[in-house]
Design a protein around this motif. Structure first.
Motif, PDB file in Angstrom:
ATOM      1  N   UNK A 123      42.051  -7.734  50.772  1.00 47.33           N
ATOM      2  CA  UNK A 123      43.157  -8.658  50.435  1.00 47.33           C
ATOM      3  C   UNK A 123      42.864  -9.540  49.222  1.00 47.33           C
ATOM      4  N   UNK A 124      41.632 -10.045  49.104  1.00 42.68           N
ATOM      5  CA  UNK A 124      41.333 -10.939  47.982  1.00 42.68           C
ATOM      6  C   UNK A 124      41.478 -10.227  46.644  1.00 42.68           C
ATOM      7  N   UNK A 125      41.213  -8.906  46.613  1.00 44.74           N
ATOM      8  CA  UNK A 125      41.407  -8.137  45.385  1.00 44.74           C
ATOM      9  C   UNK A 125      42.884  -7.817  45.171  1.00 44.74           C
ATOM     10  N   UNK A 126      43.589  -7.568  46.235  1.00 48.19           N
ATOM     11  CA  UNK A 126      45.017  -7.237  46.121  1.00 48.19           C
ATOM     12  C   UNK A 126      45.810  -8.411  45.557  1.00 48.19           C
ATOM     13  N   UNK A 127      45.467  -9.625  45.957  1.00 51.19           N
ATOM     14  CA  UNK A 127      46.202 -10.792  45.471  1.00 51.19           C
ATOM     15  C   UNK A 127      46.011 -11.002  43.976  1.00 51.19           C
ATOM     16  N   UNK A 128      45.016 -10.341  43.397  1.00 52.56           N
ATOM     17  CA  UNK A 128      44.804 -10.398  41.960  1.00 52.56           C
ATOM     18  C   UNK A 128      45.371  -9.163  41.264  1.00 52.56           C
ATOM     19  N   UNK A 129      45.193  -7.993  41.849  1.00 52.83           N
ATOM     20  CA  UNK A 129      45.574  -6.762  41.161  1.00 52.83           C
ATOM     21  C   UNK A 129      47.086  -6.526  41.188  1.00 52.83           C
ATOM     22  N   UNK A 130      47.781  -7.004  42.214  1.00 46.28           N
ATOM     23  CA  UNK A 130      49.236  -6.813  42.256  1.00 46.28           C
ATOM     24  C   UNK A 130      49.933  -7.582  41.131  1.00 46.28           C
ATOM     25  N   UNK A 131      49.616  -8.871  40.894  1.00 45.16           N
ATOM     26  CA  UNK A 131      50.186  -9.526  39.704  1.00 45.16           C
ATOM     27  C   UNK A 131      49.741  -8.873  38.400  1.00 45.16           C
ATOM     28  N   UNK A 132      48.527  -8.318  38.379  1.00 48.89           N
ATOM     29  CA  UNK A 132      48.035  -7.613  37.190  1.00 48.89           C
ATOM     30  C   UNK A 132      48.953  -6.437  36.870  1.00 48.89           C
ATOM     31  N   UNK A 133      49.302  -5.644  37.880  1.00 48.72           N
ATOM     32  CA  UNK A 133      50.184  -4.486  37.669  1.00 48.72           C
ATOM     33  C   UNK A 133      51.568  -4.949  37.226  1.00 48.72           C
ATOM     34  N   UNK A 134      52.084  -5.999  37.855  1.00 50.28           N
ATOM     35  CA  UNK A 134      53.419  -6.494  37.488  1.00 50.28           C
ATOM     36  C   UNK A 134      53.434  -7.019  36.059  1.00 50.28           C
ATOM     37  N   UNK A 135      52.324  -7.624  35.611  1.00 56.13           N
ATOM     38  CA  UNK A 135      52.255  -8.086  34.217  1.00 56.13           C
ATOM     39  C   UNK A 135      52.318  -6.908  33.246  1.00 56.13           C
ATOM     40  N   UNK A 136      51.683  -5.787  33.618  1.00 59.86           N
ATOM     41  CA  UNK A 136      51.772  -4.595  32.764  1.00 59.86           C
ATOM     42  C   UNK A 136      53.213  -4.127  32.631  1.00 59.86           C
ATOM     43  N   UNK A 137      53.958  -4.194  33.710  1.00 63.71           N
ATOM     44  CA  UNK A 137      55.366  -3.778  33.661  1.00 63.71           C
ATOM     45  C   UNK A 137      56.191  -4.758  32.840  1.00 63.71           C
ATOM     46  N   UNK A 138      55.832  -6.036  32.888  1.00 60.58           N
ATOM     47  CA  UNK A 138      56.569  -7.025  32.087  1.00 60.58           C
ATOM     48  C   UNK A 138      56.332  -6.799  30.594  1.00 60.58           C
ATOM     49  N   UNK A 139      55.091  -6.476  30.217  1.00 57.49           N
ATOM     50  CA  UNK A 139      54.780  -6.292  28.802  1.00 57.49           C
ATOM     51  C   UNK A 139      55.382  -5.017  28.244  1.00 57.49           C
ATOM     52  N   UNK A 140      55.562  -4.025  29.093  1.00 57.76           N
ATOM     53  CA  UNK A 140      55.993  -2.701  28.640  1.00 57.76           C
ATOM     54  C   UNK A 140      57.214  -2.267  29.447  1.00 57.76           C
ATOM     55  N   UNK A 141      58.398  -2.657  28.999  1.00 59.45           N
ATOM     56  CA  UNK A 141      59.624  -2.290  29.742  1.00 59.45           C
ATOM     57  C   UNK A 141      59.781  -0.792  29.948  1.00 59.45           C
ATOM     58  N   UNK A 142      59.213   0.018  29.053  1.00 58.30           N
ATOM     59  CA  UNK A 142      59.341   1.469  29.207  1.00 58.30           C
ATOM     60  C   UNK A 142      58.658   1.969  30.470  1.00 58.30           C
ATOM     61  N   UNK A 143      57.726   1.178  31.029  1.00 57.13           N
ATOM     62  CA  UNK A 143      57.022   1.594  32.238  1.00 57.13           C
ATOM     63  C   UNK A 143      57.747   1.191  33.518  1.00 57.13           C
ATOM     64  N   UNK A 144      58.880   0.509  33.401  1.00 56.77           N
ATOM     65  CA  UNK A 144      59.584   0.071  34.607  1.00 56.77           C
ATOM     66  C   UNK A 144      60.245   1.221  35.357  1.00 56.77           C
ATOM     67  N   UNK A 145      60.255   2.385  34.734  1.00 54.30           N
ATOM     68  CA  UNK A 145      60.750   3.563  35.469  1.00 54.30           C
ATOM     69  C   UNK A 145      59.832   3.888  36.642  1.00 54.30           C
ATOM     70  N   UNK A 146      58.648   3.315  36.661  1.00 54.76           N
ATOM     71  CA  UNK A 146      57.746   3.548  37.788  1.00 54.76           C
ATOM     72  C   UNK A 146      58.247   2.861  39.059  1.00 54.76           C
ATOM     73  N   UNK A 147      59.105   1.861  38.908  1.00 56.64           N
ATOM     74  CA  UNK A 147      59.648   1.174  40.091  1.00 56.64           C
ATOM     75  C   UNK A 147      61.153   1.348  40.215  1.00 56.64           C
ATOM     76  N   UNK A 148      61.822   1.788  39.158  1.00 54.58           N
ATOM     77  CA  UNK A 148      63.270   1.978  39.225  1.00 54.58           C
ATOM     78  C   UNK A 148      63.666   3.063  38.238  1.00 54.58           C
ATOM     79  N   UNK A 149      64.042   4.252  38.783  1.00 54.43           N
ATOM     80  CA  UNK A 149      64.447   5.391  37.953  1.00 54.43           C
ATOM     81  C   UNK A 149      65.828   5.831  38.449  1.00 54.43           C
ATOM     82  N   UNK A 150      66.891   5.236  37.885  1.00 57.85           N
ATOM     83  CA  UNK A 150      68.245   5.456  38.461  1.00 57.85           C
ATOM     84  C   UNK A 150      68.678   6.919  38.509  1.00 57.85           C
ATOM     85  N   UNK A 151      68.429   7.647  37.466  1.00 60.23           N
ATOM     86  CA  UNK A 151      68.941   9.025  37.392  1.00 60.23           C
ATOM     87  C   UNK A 151      67.816  10.049  37.439  1.00 60.23           C
TER      88      UNK A 151
END
Length: 516
Positions: free
Chosen positions: A381-409
């Motif tokens: 858990x102590x690592x997850x509380x750090x790595x989950x925001x880390x992954x979300x920050x990567x998605x914020x910096x790179x909008x093209x990677x948001x298809x990993x969480x939302x791919x409409x078509x």
């Protein structure tokens, strides 16, 4: 020499010999008595002899009573027809050399007090010999420095046999002077060449001493600051290399490269890599020459690879170095152990720095996000509380990677196309996959982890979440934080609190009719 018993008696006896030698050249043979005490096994006697030699030869240097020029052999001069004054100066300079050599040996004495006193005496001779050179100047602006004597000092500090870290800490004060620092760098190169040539297997003590000395050398930031000399000069000439910061940088570079080209103990690799980014690279004349050392360290694996990547990143970012395998090396360091090693905080701090550019290709960022998400399934858990925001920050910096969480078509996937065994992030097919691992972690047993994983259920906010406070988070801190949480307030179940199991009959009837 007849000695009185005790240290006080030795001091008085040496004092008499000193006064006699300085008063008359006829008493010159008393120098042998003084030098003989330097060979004593008694610590206090040696200290008294060192002090006496310091005063004696310091006075002779100032009075110009030592031979100046290339020193001839003592036998040839004594048997020749030269004058008495010349013979005396040659003879006394040979005694001076014997004294310096013995003081150099005492730098390895078991007693630190003796070593410290010998170092002080030798550095006094360096200063005096620089002010009163024992070699002839070839031209008016010729720069003279007692290099051979100074090499003796540095050679004693870089002992192959014993740890000299405490004595080196005393020597640091002399590195504040530009001339001693410059000649220290040159003498260190000579000492390393000599010791590595003499020893097929260089003892670890030598490398530790060398690193302690090298890491103590710090150059000035600007050119005008190169003017503080240990050997006082009446005038500074522009032709002197020691007066130019550019030459100091070249000497600094030669010193470190001559050290790093050898096979060092793993412990030293780590010490060097911890300071390479801020104490070595910025002061080199050509920082890109560090590429061989950094790539060699990068192949060692583990924490050393990570620290080497930090140095390589600086060369890529600031010095336009091309290193195509940089992100492939970083990607290869991501394995389940990364959440459990003691350098976890530094790893993710540097990884966040390496992946901070918004110009990185989407497939590369997606590969890192996917690899981290897959590893998160088994992370504490102590690592997850750090790595989950880390992954979300990567998605914020790179909008093209948001298809990993939302791919409409996108097509429905029967299996995850991501290949976790692929070493090349470009071939991992991460961009074709999804971060289903984050949805799985929304059912994690720890409520804070579940809450952190649920962030992807809404649109990600643009400001990034700082992971700095989470890098050092431990299981103990999470446990203590959970213990301090207050439970929910009690829920009221009745308007009138019960006074007992059934209460008194009269009260029950009154309550019944009141409520009716």
């Amino acid at each position: 020499m007849e000695r009185e018993p005790g240290a006080a008696g030795v001091r008085r006896a040496l004092g008499r010999r000193l006064e006699a030698v300085l008063a008359s050249r006829r008493e010159a043979n008393a120098v042998f008595d003084i030098l003989a005490v330097l060979q004593s096994e008694d610590q206090e006697e040696i200290q008294e002899a060192v002090r006496t030699c310091s005063r004696l030869f310091g006075a002779l240097l100032e009075r110009g009573e030592l031979f100046v020029g290339q020193l001839p052999s003592e036998e040839m001069v004594m048997t020749g027809s030269q004058g008495a004054t010349r013979k005396y100066k040659v003879w006394m300079r040979h005694r001076y050399h014997s004294c310096c050599n013995r003081l150099g040996e005492l730098l390895g004495h078991p007693s630190f007090q003796v070593k410290e006193l010998a170092l002080s005496a030798l550095m006094k001779f360096v200063q005096l010999e620089g002010a009163h050179p024992l070699e002839k100047s070839k031209w008016e602006s010729n720069y003279l420095f007692p290099r051979e004597l100074f090499k003796l000092v540095v050679g004693g500090l870089l002992s192959p046999e014993e740890d000299q870290s405490l004595l080196l800490s005393q020597f640091r004060e002399y590195l504040d002077y530009d001339d001693t620092r410059y000649h220290t760098m040159q003498a260190a190169v000579d000492a390393m060449a000599r010791v590595t040539g003499q020893h097929p297997e260089v003892p670890p003590a030598f490398w530790n001493n060398a690193f302690t000395l090298l890491s103590a050398v710090s150059l000035p930031r600007q050119e005008p600051t190169v003017s503080s000399f240990y050997v006082k000069r009446a005038e500074l000439w522009d032709t002197w290399k020691v007066a130019h910061l550019k030459e100091h940088r070249r000497a600094f570079q030669a010193m470190w490269l001559s050290f790093l080209k050898h096979k060092l103990p793993l412990s030293l690799y780590k010490k060097v890599l911890l300071i390479v980014h801020d104490a070595i690279l910025p002061q080199l004349a050509q920082p890109t020459l560090m590429i061989d050392f950094l790539t060699r360290a990068c192949d060692l694996g583990g924490a050393l690879s990570l620290l080497a990547l930090n140095g390589l990143f600086i060369l890529i970012h600031k010095h336009n170095l091309e290193y195509p395998d940089f992100y492939r090396k970083l990607y290869g360091l991501l394995d389940p152990s990364v959440f459990h090693v003691k350098y976890r905080a530094r790893f993710f701090h540097l990884a966040d720095l390496f992946l901070s550019s918004s110009h990185l290709p989407a497939y590369l960022v997606a590969a890192f996000a996917k690899r981290l998400a897959r590893l998160a399934l088994t992370a504490p858990p102590e690592a997850l509380l750090m790595v989950l925001p880390f992954i979300c920050n990567l998605l914020r910096r790179h909008p093209a990677c948001r298809v990993l969480v939302h791919r409409p078509h996108g097509p429905e996937l029967d299996a995850d196309p991501y290949d976790p065994g692929e070493e090349d992030p470009a071939q991992s097919r991460a961009l074709e996959s999804s971060l289903w691992e984050l949805q799985a972690l929304q059912r994690h047993y720890h409520p804070e982890v579940s809450k952190a994983a649920s962030v992807i259920n809404q649109a990600l906010s643009m400001p990034e979440v700082s992971i700095a406070p989470l890098l050092e988070l431990t299981a103990y801190e999470i446990f203590e934080r959970d213990l301090k949480k207050k439970g929910p307030e009690p829920v009221p179940l009745e308007f009138i609190p019960a006074q007992g199991l059934l209460g008194r009959p009269g009260e029950l009837c009154a309550q019944y009719f009141t409520l009716s």
